[in-house]
Scaffold this motif. Sequence first.
Motif, PDB file in Angstrom:
ATOM      1  N   SER A   1       0.812  -1.220   0.000  1.00  0.00           N
ATOM      2  CA  SER A   1       0.000   0.000   0.000  1.00  0.00           C
ATOM      3  C   SER A   1       0.843   1.266   0.000  1.00  0.00           C
ATOM      4  CB  SER A   1      -0.925   0.018   1.221  1.00  0.00           C
ATOM      5  OG  SER A   1      -0.166   0.142   2.416  1.00  0.00           O
ATOM      6  N   GLY A   2       2.093   1.157   0.481  1.00  0.00           N
ATOM      7  CA  GLY A   2       2.939   2.340   0.590  1.00  0.00           C
ATOM      8  C   GLY A   2       2.573   3.242   1.755  1.00  0.00           C
ATOM      9  N   ALA A   3       1.705   2.756   2.643  1.00  0.00           N
ATOM     10  CA  ALA A   3       1.253   3.559   3.783  1.00  0.00           C
ATOM     11  C   ALA A   3       2.404   3.826   4.745  1.00  0.00           C
ATOM     12  CB  ALA A   3       0.119   2.847   4.502  1.00  0.00           C
ATOM     13  N   GLU A   4       2.412   5.026   5.322  1.00  0.00           N
ATOM     14  CA  GLU A   4       3.439   5.403   6.289  1.00  0.00           C
ATOM     15  C   GLU A   4       2.880   5.281   7.707  1.00  0.00           C
ATOM     16  OE1 GLU A   4       4.997   9.247   5.550  1.00  0.00           O
ATOM     17  OE2 GLU A   4       5.748   8.760   3.548  1.00  0.00           O
ATOM     18  N   LEU A   5       3.692   4.749   8.605  1.00  0.00           N
ATOM     19  CA  LEU A   5       3.274   4.618   9.998  1.00  0.00           C
ATOM     20  C   LEU A   5       3.025   5.998  10.594  1.00  0.00           C
ATOM     21  CD1 LEU A   5       2.846   2.646  12.392  1.00  0.00           C
ATOM     22  CD2 LEU A   5       5.237   3.051  13.017  1.00  0.00           C
ATOM     23  N   LYS A   6       1.843   6.175  11.210  1.00  0.00           N
ATOM     24  CA  LYS A   6       1.502   7.431  11.855  1.00  0.00           C
ATOM     25  C   LYS A   6       1.150   7.261  13.330  1.00  0.00           C
ATOM     26  CE  LYS A   6       2.070  10.263   8.461  1.00  0.00           C
ATOM     27  NZ  LYS A   6       3.112  11.328   8.548  1.00  0.00           N
ATOM     28  N   LEU A   7       0.689   6.053  13.703  1.00  0.00           N
ATOM     29  CA  LEU A   7       0.303   5.797  15.093  1.00  0.00           C
ATOM     30  C   LEU A   7       0.672   4.384  15.457  1.00  0.00           C
ATOM     31  CD1 LEU A   7      -1.253   6.538  17.738  1.00  0.00           C
ATOM     32  CD2 LEU A   7      -3.308   5.646  16.623  1.00  0.00           C
TER      33      LEU A   7
ATOM     34  N   GLY B   1      15.633  16.493  17.921  1.00  0.00           N
ATOM     35  CA  GLY B   1      14.774  17.539  17.400  1.00  0.00           C
ATOM     36  C   GLY B   1      14.094  17.179  16.094  1.00  0.00           C
ATOM     37  N   GLU B   2      14.583  16.133  15.413  1.00  0.00           N
ATOM     38  CA  GLU B   2      13.960  15.702  14.155  1.00  0.00           C
ATOM     39  C   GLU B   2      12.722  14.862  14.454  1.00  0.00           C
ATOM     40  OE1 GLU B   2      15.124  12.952  10.252  1.00  0.00           O
ATOM     41  OE2 GLU B   2      16.716  13.857  11.484  1.00  0.00           O
ATOM     42  N   SER B   3      11.680  15.006  13.638  1.00  0.00           N
ATOM     43  CA  SER B   3      10.432  14.271  13.859  1.00  0.00           C
ATOM     44  C   SER B   3      10.053  13.460  12.631  1.00  0.00           C
ATOM     45  CB  SER B   3       9.297  15.247  14.186  1.00  0.00           C
ATOM     46  OG  SER B   3       8.045  14.576  14.206  1.00  0.00           O
ATOM     47  N   ARG B   4       9.535  12.267  12.890  1.00  0.00           N
ATOM     48  CA  ARG B   4       9.024  11.436  11.795  1.00  0.00           C
ATOM     49  C   ARG B   4       7.503  11.587  11.636  1.00  0.00           C
ATOM     50  NH1 ARG B   4      13.276   7.245  12.987  1.00  0.00           N
ATOM     51  NH2 ARG B   4      14.303   6.861  10.987  1.00  0.00           N
TER      52      ARG B   4
ATOM     53  N   VAL C   1       9.722   9.980  17.298  1.00  0.00           N
ATOM     54  CA  VAL C   1       8.324   9.684  17.587  1.00  0.00           C
ATOM     55  C   VAL C   1       7.855  10.542  18.760  1.00  0.00           C
ATOM     56  CG1 VAL C   1       6.709   7.878  18.317  1.00  0.00           C
ATOM     57  CG2 VAL C   1       8.589   7.325  16.742  1.00  0.00           C
ATOM     58  N   GLY C   2       6.644  11.076  18.660  1.00  0.00           N
ATOM     59  CA  GLY C   2       6.033  11.765  19.786  1.00  0.00           C
ATOM     60  C   GLY C   2       5.352  10.750  20.687  1.00  0.00           C
ATOM     61  N   VAL C   3       5.811  10.594  21.917  1.00  0.00           N
ATOM     62  CA  VAL C   3       5.293   9.554  22.797  1.00  0.00           C
ATOM     63  C   VAL C   3       4.377  10.151  23.866  1.00  0.00           C
ATOM     64  CG1 VAL C   3       7.223   7.966  22.448  1.00  0.00           C
ATOM     65  CG2 VAL C   3       7.340   9.640  24.296  1.00  0.00           C
ATOM     66  N   LEU C   4       3.319   9.398  24.170  1.00  0.00           N
ATOM     67  CA  LEU C   4       2.342   9.793  25.171  1.00  0.00           C
ATOM     68  C   LEU C   4       1.984   8.588  26.018  1.00  0.00           C
ATOM     69  CD1 LEU C   4      -0.067  11.699  22.746  1.00  0.00           C
ATOM     70  CD2 LEU C   4       1.502  12.791  24.361  1.00  0.00           C
ATOM     71  N   ALA C   5       1.555   8.820  27.247  1.00  0.00           N
ATOM     72  CA  ALA C   5       1.041   7.765  28.116  1.00  0.00           C
ATOM     73  C   ALA C   5      -0.290   8.238  28.686  1.00  0.00           C
ATOM     74  CB  ALA C   5       2.024   7.449  29.243  1.00  0.00           C
TER      75      ALA C   5
END
Length: 363
Positions: free
Chosen positions: A257-263, A291-294, A324-328
């Motif tokens: 599909s070429g989909a990019e991981l977002k979550l 400082g770089e984000s995917r 990656v932006g991480v949350l809990a």
Amino acid sequence: MGYEVDFLGVGDESKSGDAIAIRFGNLHGGRDEQTVVVIDGGFKDTGAALVAHIKEHFGTDQVDIVINTHPDQDHINGLETVLDELDVKELWIHQPWEHNQGLAQHFKDGRVSDCSLGERLKQNLEKAWSLVQLAESKGVVIREPFTGEQDTSGTLKVLGPSLEYYESLIPDFEGMPERASITEAVQSIFDKAVAALKRFFATWGDDQINDEGVTSAKNNSSVITQLVIDGRRLLFTGDAGIQALEMAADQVDGCTSGAELKLMQIPHHGSKRNIGTTVLNRLIGHPVIQGESRGITAIASTAKEGEPKHPRKAVMNAFTHRGVGVLATRGNAILVNHDAPQREGWAYLEPEPYHFEYEDEEA
């Protein structure tokens, strides 16, 4: 198409759990243009909160698919309320008692039979058995979610476990005779022990996790699913361990599909034993410059007072220094959405900073 993914807050004290409500499709249109999915239901009292959440925020009492990743109480107990109080169309759940052919040969005790082991599994996994019985009584379609299973649109797909891998895990489920699993025994000791805290110092890009972590057979049997919407991949992992995630990564590698991981759901509430450097590199990529984000969000479902065990700071750091932006959740609900109506009263949540210094258990 758009999506809303709600990680509900599970666990007021220290016991973490999973309850995820999802809807996708044309979220600016009617219910007939949307699909509603529930992945796990947390503890028993989580079920009512999950039902209320779906009615209030999704505006419906119909759920197209309920998925139980595996039969631990912090994932399955609330699903009885969901089936009782909502109109559920399909239940995706493993039924290990149906996979007992040839099972007796794995044990030394010649008195056990395939039939008796099937009955033992029903008793040991009584919540799963009773949930299946409830679903059958309500006319809910029941499907076993093995690799390749998908919804009618192909948007929701199971990446693991495969049937073969799942059946290889059953002999090591808790409560099986004679063949006591070392993994299970070690985990039981770890879960009950109160370990001393130690101060750790981290360097950006240096993983303080490894590929040696082990988890229980039941955790590794977790259903791993993905949603692919508008070229975006959403990955849900339950309590899967490193071996199971590696197999799911094989499926991702084979996607066209070429989909990019977002979550990505951080497996097992951010446990250190369920994720390793190699599989993270495969699913997300190698560490990036600070400082770089995917543009990827990763969420750990954790109890309000789950730390330091849930989530482990080393695990959160491993995701963070991969951009990656991480949350809990820490007992609160978190919403991730795309092409969806604004939800009044919900605000942007800043990802956690990198933990250069933290206290954690030595184990």
